[in-house]
Enzyme design. Sequence first.
Site, PDB file in Angstrom:
ATOM      1  N   ASP A  11     -47.897  55.877 -17.033  1.00 55.06           N
ATOM      2  CA  ASP A  11     -49.181  55.239 -17.364  1.00 55.06           C
ATOM      3  C   ASP A  11     -49.862  54.824 -16.048  1.00 55.06           C
ATOM      4  OD1 ASP A  11     -47.200  53.290 -16.916  1.00 55.06           O
ATOM      5  OD2 ASP A  11     -48.153  51.802 -18.217  1.00 55.06           O
ATOM      6  N   HIS A 242     -40.787  48.578  -9.720  1.00 61.60           N
ATOM      7  CA  HIS A 242     -40.231  48.899 -11.043  1.00 61.60           C
ATOM      8  C   HIS A 242     -40.030  50.412 -11.220  1.00 61.60           C
ATOM      9  CE1 HIS A 242     -41.133  44.811 -12.327  1.00 61.60           C
ATOM     10  NE2 HIS A 242     -42.407  44.972 -12.034  1.00 61.60           N
TER      11      HIS A 242
HETATM   12  C1  BDR Z   1     -43.689  48.137 -15.961  1.00 63.32           C
HETATM   13  O1  BDR Z   1     -44.938  47.792 -16.568  1.00 63.32           O
HETATM   14  C2  BDR Z   1     -45.987  48.442 -15.919  1.00 63.32           C
HETATM   15  O2  BDR Z   1     -47.039  47.573 -15.705  1.00 63.32           O
HETATM   16  C3  BDR Z   1     -45.422  48.973 -14.624  1.00 63.32           C
HETATM   17  O3  BDR Z   1     -46.071  50.164 -14.244  1.00 63.32           O
HETATM   18  C4  BDR Z   1     -43.982  49.201 -14.958  1.00 63.32           C
HETATM   19  O4  BDR Z   1     -43.793  50.464 -15.573  1.00 63.32           O
HETATM   20  C5  BDR Z   1     -43.055  46.877 -15.392  1.00 63.32           C
HETATM   21  O5  BDR Z   1     -42.797  45.946 -16.398  1.00 63.32           O
HETATM   22 CA    CA Z   2     -45.530  52.167 -15.455  1.00 69.00          CA
END
Ligand code: BDR
Ligand code: CA
Length: 319
Positions: A11, A242
């Site tokens: 995303d 992340h």
């Molecule tokens: C996840 O949420 C999204 O905002 C980031 O891209 C990551 O995949 C972290 O909680």
């Molecule tokens: Ca993400």
Amino acid sequence: MAPRPVYFDCDTGIDDALALVYLMASPEISLAGIGTVSGNIDAKRAALNTLDLLDMGGRNDVPVAVGAMDPLTHSFGGGVPHIHGHNGVGDVELPHTDRRPVAESAADMLVRLAHEHPGELDVIAIGPLTNLAVALKQDPSIAELVHEVIIMGGAALVPGNLSEVGEANIYNDPEAAQVVMDAPWQVVLVPLDVTLENAFEESDREALAASDSLLNQALADILNLYFDFYVEEYGRRMCALHDPLAAAIAVGQITAIRAPKVPVVVDATHGPGRGQTICDLRKQRGGPRDVEGAHVRVVLDTDQPLAPVLLERLLNYHS
Ligand code: BDR
Ligand code: CA
């Protein structure tokens, strides 16, 4: 060894952008296809961001499919402009490519690739799990065909980031996450427990900015907004890695060292627990212990910090 085929579901998204360029720079895998989903930004915009980054990296060979615009049971809430920007890439204007997404949906792409690479395809999912759930509903046999599903998502023993207990990717579509965790495939869950322990500092961002690659310079620019957002979490300008951590575990550069296979239940109720990943981590004091019949490996520790590994790959990537 031949590179392992990967379907990448994202995303895009600032940390998604880092993960994408890291995967572009990783000879261990080959990006067979990319699907996008609404999360940080809507799925259509995420696809355009992905295409722009692929183009900047000279990877116009990789097809990008738009996936689910809405989660399974509700409408998309519009993303998180204060974290990822109004355009998903930190409000930085990337050079726009003319290339467009392919006609097939992300779920169709995943089903097709699973059949084209039986037993070999790895799925790396770093957004809400809507596309994976739709693909499983369309063709449950993909659970046997896919080699492994590596997911950035959830919080095992730490708080959530979107609600008290819910991590964003799971919280944004708990019904889909439930389908994905329940399916009989091999899952590696990379939760906030480990992703928040891996971060880029200002020195890492500056190294990207000083690179002679326009792509790395763009990443440095994009990271600015993310660094601002994380001041509240870390007390200074830096950011969690992340999505790149899930990508690096999938590639094999980072190894999970405490990662038991345990039952994982996703709370899809509408109470305060919505979006929680309830991991059965009882009786683990003597060391990691797989629970018989469980198929979700929950990563609780890794062998080395990701930041230097990630930075080295990005800086050495020449398209
Ligand atoms: C996840 O949420 C999204 O905002 C980031 O891209 C990551 O995949 C972290 O909680
Ligand atoms: Ca993400």
